[in-house]
Design an enzyme around this catalytic site. Structure first.
Site, short mmCIF file in Angstrom:
data_model
loop_
_atom_site.label_atom_id
_atom_site.label_comp_id
_atom_site.label_asym_id
_atom_site.label_seq_id
_atom_site.Cartn_x
_atom_site.Cartn_y
_atom_site.Cartn_z
N ASP A 32 29.55 37.96 44.55
CA ASP A 32 30.97 38.12 44.00
C ASP A 32 31.46 39.51 44.03
O ASP A 32 32.94 39.69 44.15
CB ASP A 32 31.15 37.31 42.71
CG ASP A 32 30.97 35.98 42.63
OD1 ASP A 32 30.97 35.41 43.63
OD2 ASP A 32 30.74 35.52 41.36
N ALA A 69 19.52 32.50 30.37
CA ALA A 69 18.34 33.20 29.85
C ALA A 69 18.62 33.54 28.45
O ALA A 69 17.88 33.64 27.61
CB ALA A 69 18.06 34.29 30.96
N ALA A 113 32.53 25.25 43.01
CA ALA A 113 32.34 24.04 43.96
C ALA A 113 31.08 24.01 44.77
O ALA A 113 30.40 24.89 44.77
CB ALA A 113 33.57 24.12 44.71
N CYS A 159 22.41 63.45 4.31
CA CYS A 159 23.58 63.49 3.35
C CYS A 159 23.31 63.51 1.68
O CYS A 159 23.76 64.17 1.04
CB CYS A 159 24.56 62.50 3.62
SG CYS A 159 25.36 62.87 5.27
N PRO A 170 25.25 31.49 35.71
CA PRO A 170 24.45 30.50 35.23
C PRO A 170 22.97 31.12 34.67
O PRO A 170 22.42 30.72 33.80
CB PRO A 170 24.54 29.17 35.75
CG PRO A 170 24.67 29.66 37.38
CD PRO A 170 25.65 30.81 37.20
N LEU A 173 21.85 34.09 34.30
CA LEU A 173 21.87 35.04 33.06
C LEU A 173 22.16 34.59 31.76
O LEU A 173 21.65 34.60 30.81
CB LEU A 173 22.59 36.07 33.39
CG LEU A 173 22.60 37.37 32.54
CD1 LEU A 173 21.23 38.18 32.56
CD2 LEU A 173 23.68 38.51 32.84
N GLU A 218 30.20 63.09 4.12
CA GLU A 218 29.82 63.80 2.89
C GLU A 218 29.86 64.83 3.13
O GLU A 218 30.61 65.94 2.14
CB GLU A 218 28.69 63.30 2.24
CG GLU A 218 28.48 61.52 2.04
CD GLU A 218 28.11 60.78 3.03
OE1 GLU A 218 27.06 59.93 2.93
OE2 GLU A 218 28.16 61.10 4.23
N TRP A 249 40.28 30.08 41.33
CA TRP A 249 40.15 30.36 40.00
C TRP A 249 39.89 28.71 39.45
O TRP A 249 40.89 28.12 39.67
CB TRP A 249 41.39 30.88 39.41
CG TRP A 249 41.40 32.48 40.00
CD1 TRP A 249 42.41 32.80 41.03
CD2 TRP A 249 40.86 33.49 39.64
NE1 TRP A 249 42.01 34.22 41.16
CE2 TRP A 249 41.32 34.44 40.21
CE3 TRP A 249 39.71 33.67 38.58
CZ2 TRP A 249 40.66 35.92 40.19
CZ3 TRP A 249 39.01 34.87 38.47
CH2 TRP A 249 39.73 36.07 39.07
#
Length: 356
Positions: A214, A289, A177, A99, A284, A286, A66, A184
């Site tokens: 990882d 949760a 596994a 504004c 798993p 996180l 504006e 993958w």
């Protein structure tokens, strides 16, 4: 004489209002899609319906739409004008002034907006305008503006980012596994889709366990491994220290670390940083949760046609001891990605949690 173009619709709005709002929507789309502030556009119309000026918001600390439009007019030129704005004019003094007050001081006679401002501090502009004698009307092209601002509106209304929880698993629900290997499970098409969705999110979240196990980069990449233009902010939940040489520390964005002991407070803090959408990808613990706390607004499950068995479940404990307490979701989409499937699910509406 009222023309067909100005004749009000079922909601009492004329075609001139809708035409100006469509233009305001185009202007709003020029603004930044990420950050604390919403994308807003404004068109100022003369009493005769001619366009006087246009404006849009360019990001935090810059003039709101504006004020940007008003700045293009000579003093007094907006007297008696109509301001058509995608979002209710704010009633808050932050880096810039309210504004609503700017419109009042400019002598604007009428304000038309699409969507009300849900902010605790910024809302109330429509009421302030009415108290000053300005005619105010809302709801013009509300659905279209809601679609443009969906992520910002969600974060503003819920005081937290929209949360997508993602995992990839085998047909029997395993994400790894027995020896811990997980690369993958799914194929290239599924991984390409994940990176596309990472790039669309404001932030990507993992737990410290995933970082330590990882060492993920938490970037969005193309098939050749090159960084995509848009990158999510890396967020790490957990209290364990992250090594100084962890891959995520080389991310284009500075990582954000939260301890994860109170997810609700952590999410509110992320929203205050301007994070509207959070892509939860890490592990798993996180994922479970977020689901257990009721913060999973969307599930993305990449399902590979494989069986693994063993302990490497994609989800952990959810605090559910009986089937009656199962968390129910509605499938929104099922997509074939190469050899894999993507299942997209959203929480079932309240009252429809009971299974058949």
């Amino acid at each position: 004489m009222t023309t067909a173009a100005d004749r009000p619709d079922a909601h009492g709005h004329g075609e001139a209002d809708a035409t100006a709002m469509r233009r305001a929507l185009e202007l709003a789309d020029l603004g930044p899609a990420h950050g604390v502030n919403p994308r807003v556009g404004c068109v100022l119309l003369s009493p005769a319906g001619e366009v006087l000026a246009e404006g849009w918001h360019r990001g935090a600390g810059t003039a709101h739409a504006e004020v940007d439009a008003l700045s293009k007019l000579a003093p007094g030129a907006a007297h008696g004008a109509t301001a058509v704005v995608t979002l209710e004019p704010c009633n808050h003094t932050g880096r810039t002034g309210p504004c609503a007050l700017a419109l009042i001081e400019a002598g604007v006679a009428r304000v038309v907006y699409a969507v009300g401002d849900p902010g605790d501090h910024s809302a109330g502009g429509a009421e302030r305008l009415r108290e000053a004698g300005v005619e105010v009307s809302g709801g013009v092209l509300a659905d279209e503006v809601e679609a443009l601002l969906d992520d910002w509106l969600f974060a503003a209304r819920h005081r937290r980012p929209h949360v997508t929880v993602k995992w990839a698993s085998s047909l029997d629900g395993r994400a790894a596994a027995a020896d811990g290997t997980s690369q993958w499970i799914t194929g290239p098409a599924a991984r390409r889709d994940v990176h596309r969705r990472r790039a669309a999110a404001d932030a990507i979240a993992v737990g410290t366990g995933t970082v330590l196990a990882d060492d993920p980069a938490l970037t969005a990449r193309d098939d050749a491994g090159r960084l995509l233009e848009a990158q999510p902010v890396p967020v790490v939940f957990g209290r364990r220290p992250v090594p100084a040489d962890a891959a995520l520390r080389a991310h284009p964005h500075e990582p954000v670390f939260v301890d994860g002991t109170e997810l609700g407070a952590d999410l509110e803090a992320l929203q205050r940083r301007g994070i509207r959408s959070l892509f939860v990808e890490g592990g798993p613990t996180l994922a479970s949760a977020f689901i257990a706390a009721g913060f999973a607004d969307e599930l993305l499950v990449y399902l590979a046609p494989a069986l693994i068995g063993g302990p490497g479940l994609a989800l952990g404990e959810l605090g559910i001891s009986t089937i009656a307490d199962a968390r129910r979701f509605d499938f929104a989409a099922v997509e074939r990605l190469g050899d894999d499937l993507l299942l997209v699910a959203h929480p079932a509406p309240a009252g429809s949690q009971e299974g058949n």
